[in-house]
Design a protein around this motif. Structure first.
Motif, PDB file in Angstrom:
ATOM      1  N   ALA A 123     -41.515  -6.100  58.527  1.00 25.50           N
ATOM      2  CA  ALA A 123     -40.324  -6.925  58.293  1.00 25.50           C
ATOM      3  C   ALA A 123     -40.047  -7.844  59.474  1.00 25.50           C
ATOM      4  O   ALA A 123     -39.600  -8.982  59.284  1.00 25.50           O
ATOM      5  CB  ALA A 123     -39.112  -6.040  58.015  1.00 25.50           C
ATOM      6  N   ALA A 158     -41.527   4.462  57.876  1.00 27.17           N
ATOM      7  CA  ALA A 158     -40.430   3.536  58.174  1.00 27.17           C
ATOM      8  C   ALA A 158     -40.786   2.634  59.355  1.00 27.17           C
ATOM      9  O   ALA A 158     -40.393   1.467  59.381  1.00 27.17           O
ATOM     10  CB  ALA A 158     -39.152   4.317  58.473  1.00 27.17           C
ATOM     11  N   LEU A 179     -44.562  -5.824  50.134  1.00 22.38           N
ATOM     12  CA  LEU A 179     -44.166  -4.554  49.543  1.00 22.38           C
ATOM     13  C   LEU A 179     -45.081  -3.491  50.127  1.00 22.38           C
ATOM     14  O   LEU A 179     -46.293  -3.511  49.888  1.00 22.38           O
ATOM     15  CB  LEU A 179     -44.306  -4.581  48.018  1.00 22.38           C
ATOM     16  CG  LEU A 179     -44.107  -3.234  47.309  1.00 22.38           C
ATOM     17  CD1 LEU A 179     -42.682  -2.716  47.496  1.00 22.38           C
ATOM     18  CD2 LEU A 179     -44.465  -3.351  45.829  1.00 22.38           C
ATOM     19  N   LEU A 180     -44.524  -2.603  50.922  1.00 21.07           N
ATOM     20  CA  LEU A 180     -45.272  -1.473  51.444  1.00 21.07           C
ATOM     21  C   LEU A 180     -44.967  -0.303  50.524  1.00 21.07           C
ATOM     22  O   LEU A 180     -43.878   0.283  50.582  1.00 21.07           O
ATOM     23  CB  LEU A 180     -44.875  -1.175  52.892  1.00 21.07           C
ATOM     24  CG  LEU A 180     -45.552  -2.051  53.946  1.00 21.07           C
ATOM     25  CD1 LEU A 180     -45.220  -3.516  53.784  1.00 21.07           C
ATOM     26  CD2 LEU A 180     -45.233  -1.572  55.335  1.00 21.07           C
ATOM     27  N   HIS A 181     -45.898  -0.014  49.637  1.00 19.15           N
ATOM     28  CA  HIS A 181     -45.675   0.978  48.588  1.00 19.15           C
ATOM     29  C   HIS A 181     -46.378   2.282  48.938  1.00 19.15           C
ATOM     30  O   HIS A 181     -47.605   2.343  48.967  1.00 19.15           O
ATOM     31  CB  HIS A 181     -46.159   0.459  47.233  1.00 19.15           C
ATOM     32  CG  HIS A 181     -45.907   1.421  46.129  1.00 19.15           C
ATOM     33  ND1 HIS A 181     -44.636   1.711  45.670  1.00 19.15           N
ATOM     34  CD2 HIS A 181     -46.752   2.200  45.422  1.00 19.15           C
ATOM     35  CE1 HIS A 181     -44.716   2.608  44.707  1.00 19.15           C
ATOM     36  NE2 HIS A 181     -45.990   2.924  44.548  1.00 19.15           N
ATOM     37  N   ARG A 182     -45.571   3.315  49.209  1.00 19.83           N
ATOM     38  CA  ARG A 182     -46.137   4.620  49.534  1.00 19.83           C
ATOM     39  C   ARG A 182     -46.467   5.354  48.240  1.00 19.83           C
ATOM     40  O   ARG A 182     -45.611   5.566  47.380  1.00 19.83           O
ATOM     41  CB  ARG A 182     -45.173   5.449  50.366  1.00 19.83           C
ATOM     42  CG  ARG A 182     -45.831   6.721  50.864  1.00 19.83           C
ATOM     43  CD  ARG A 182     -44.909   7.559  51.734  1.00 19.83           C
ATOM     44  NE  ARG A 182     -45.612   8.726  52.224  1.00 19.83           N
ATOM     45  CZ  ARG A 182     -45.938   9.785  51.491  1.00 19.83           C
ATOM     46  NH1 ARG A 182     -45.638   9.814  50.211  1.00 19.83           N
ATOM     47  NH2 ARG A 182     -46.568  10.806  52.030  1.00 19.83           N
ATOM     48  N   ASP A 207     -43.745   1.415  60.041  1.00 19.53           N
ATOM     49  CA  ASP A 207     -44.581   0.345  59.486  1.00 19.53           C
ATOM     50  C   ASP A 207     -43.719  -0.685  58.770  1.00 19.53           C
ATOM     51  O   ASP A 207     -43.921  -1.891  58.926  1.00 19.53           O
ATOM     52  CB  ASP A 207     -45.610   0.919  58.495  1.00 19.53           C
ATOM     53  CG  ASP A 207     -46.542   1.912  59.150  1.00 19.53           C
ATOM     54  OD1 ASP A 207     -47.178   1.570  60.159  1.00 19.53           O
ATOM     55  OD2 ASP A 207     -46.628   3.053  58.638  1.00 19.53           O
ATOM     56  N   ARG A 208     -42.754  -0.231  58.003  1.00 21.15           N
ATOM     57  CA  ARG A 208     -41.872  -1.141  57.256  1.00 21.15           C
ATOM     58  C   ARG A 208     -41.085  -2.040  58.209  1.00 21.15           C
ATOM     59  O   ARG A 208     -40.984  -3.246  57.984  1.00 21.15           O
ATOM     60  CB  ARG A 208     -40.912  -0.347  56.369  1.00 21.15           C
ATOM     61  CG  ARG A 208     -41.590   0.391  55.238  1.00 21.15           C
ATOM     62  CD  ARG A 208     -40.577   1.223  54.449  1.00 21.15           C
ATOM     63  NE  ARG A 208     -41.209   2.222  53.641  1.00 21.15           N
ATOM     64  CZ  ARG A 208     -41.875   1.999  52.521  1.00 21.15           C
ATOM     65  NH1 ARG A 208     -41.993   0.782  52.051  1.00 21.15           N
ATOM     66  NH2 ARG A 208     -42.419   2.996  51.851  1.00 21.15           N
ATOM     67  N   ARG A 209     -40.529  -1.449  59.263  1.00 20.58           N
ATOM     68  CA  ARG A 209     -39.770  -2.256  60.237  1.00 20.58           C
ATOM     69  C   ARG A 209     -40.675  -3.258  60.940  1.00 20.58           C
ATOM     70  O   ARG A 209     -40.302  -4.423  61.126  1.00 20.58           O
ATOM     71  CB  ARG A 209     -39.097  -1.342  61.271  1.00 20.58           C
ATOM     72  CG  ARG A 209     -37.889  -0.604  60.742  1.00 20.58           C
ATOM     73  CD  ARG A 209     -37.116   0.112  61.842  1.00 20.58           C
ATOM     74  NE  ARG A 209     -37.915   1.090  62.557  1.00 20.58           N
ATOM     75  CZ  ARG A 209     -38.054   2.370  62.198  1.00 20.58           C
ATOM     76  NH1 ARG A 209     -37.424   2.820  61.119  1.00 20.58           N
ATOM     77  NH2 ARG A 209     -38.786   3.181  62.906  1.00 20.58           N
ATOM     78  N   THR A 253     -51.551  -1.326  59.987  1.00 24.09           N
ATOM     79  CA  THR A 253     -50.415  -2.239  59.841  1.00 24.09           C
ATOM     80  C   THR A 253     -50.656  -3.593  60.485  1.00 24.09           C
ATOM     81  O   THR A 253     -50.508  -4.640  59.840  1.00 24.09           O
ATOM     82  CB  THR A 253     -49.134  -1.597  60.416  1.00 24.09           C
ATOM     83  OG1 THR A 253     -48.990  -0.297  59.838  1.00 24.09           O
ATOM     84  CG2 THR A 253     -47.915  -2.430  60.104  1.00 24.09           C
ATOM     85  N   ILE A 297     -47.759   5.285  54.699  1.00 19.95           N
ATOM     86  CA  ILE A 297     -46.800   4.273  55.162  1.00 19.95           C
ATOM     87  C   ILE A 297     -45.524   4.960  55.628  1.00 19.95           C
ATOM     88  O   ILE A 297     -45.019   5.871  54.960  1.00 19.95           O
ATOM     89  CB  ILE A 297     -46.503   3.265  54.030  1.00 19.95           C
ATOM     90  CG1 ILE A 297     -47.767   2.479  53.692  1.00 19.95           C
ATOM     91  CG2 ILE A 297     -45.358   2.343  54.415  1.00 19.95           C
ATOM     92  CD1 ILE A 297     -47.677   1.667  52.414  1.00 19.95           C
TER      93      ILE A 297
END
Length: 170
Positions: free
Chosen positions: A137, A130, A145-148, A132-134, A109, A128
């Motif tokens: 962001a 949550a 776009l973090l696409h799992r 990593d997404r936070r 990440t 990926i």
């Protein structure tokens, strides 16, 4: 800035997205059974060579984000018909990797956000979370776009359509 610098980035993982771990026959999809070089890892036969042209047609710059490192270019790229791609390096230090792991952050990440340097990017990976997404962001200034990808199926048509639409909108 060159035209290539304006393109979004697509960070590709190998294990899971390109080498699916599903059951193959009798499961969600069957895998091509092309000839493998002597001594090659048998899971390489699960790489769908048809993904290469579809990935190459996406409006982005493709990069490897995988533990395969440079082997992605010597082993995986030829099976897909892709040229040599940049390989994003792993964590800068073992201490940072350990701190990130304790925080639930994937080891890729931080490196991917650093390499993107504010450019729009897609990260296609099967690990990926949550967290990593936070983290992305909160720290990445551009669109991401973090696409799992489902590792049992691998990168499939629906994934590619979603990624393509996102890239064109970005």
């Amino acid at each position: 800035m060159t035209a290539a610098d304006a393109l979004p980035l697509l960070f590709l993982d190998v294990d899971g997205p390109l080498i699916p771990f599903g059951p193959g026959a009798g499961g969600h999809r069957t895998y091509p059974r092309g000839p493998l070089p002597p001594g090659a890892h048998p899971l390489l036969a699960r790489i769908d060579p048809g993904l290469g042209p579809r990935l190459a047609a996406l409006p982005c710059e493709l990069l490897w984000a995988t533990t395969w490192a440079d082997e992605a270019n010597t082993v995986v790229a030829p099976r897909l018909g892709l040229p040599e791609l940049e390989v994003v390096a792993g964590p800068e230090s073992p201490e940072q990797e350990e701190r990130d792991a304790r925080a639930g952050l994937h080891w890729k990440t931080r490196a991917l956000v650093g390499r993107a340097a504010g450019r729009a990017f897609v990260w296609a990976d099967d690990e990926i979370t949550a967290t990593d997404r936070r983290w992305v962001a909160a720290r990445h200034t551009g669109p991401a776009l973090l696409h799992r990808v489902d590792p049992a199926i691998g990168l499939a048509g629906a994934d590619l359509r979603l990624i393509d639409a996102w890239l064109r909108a970005a």
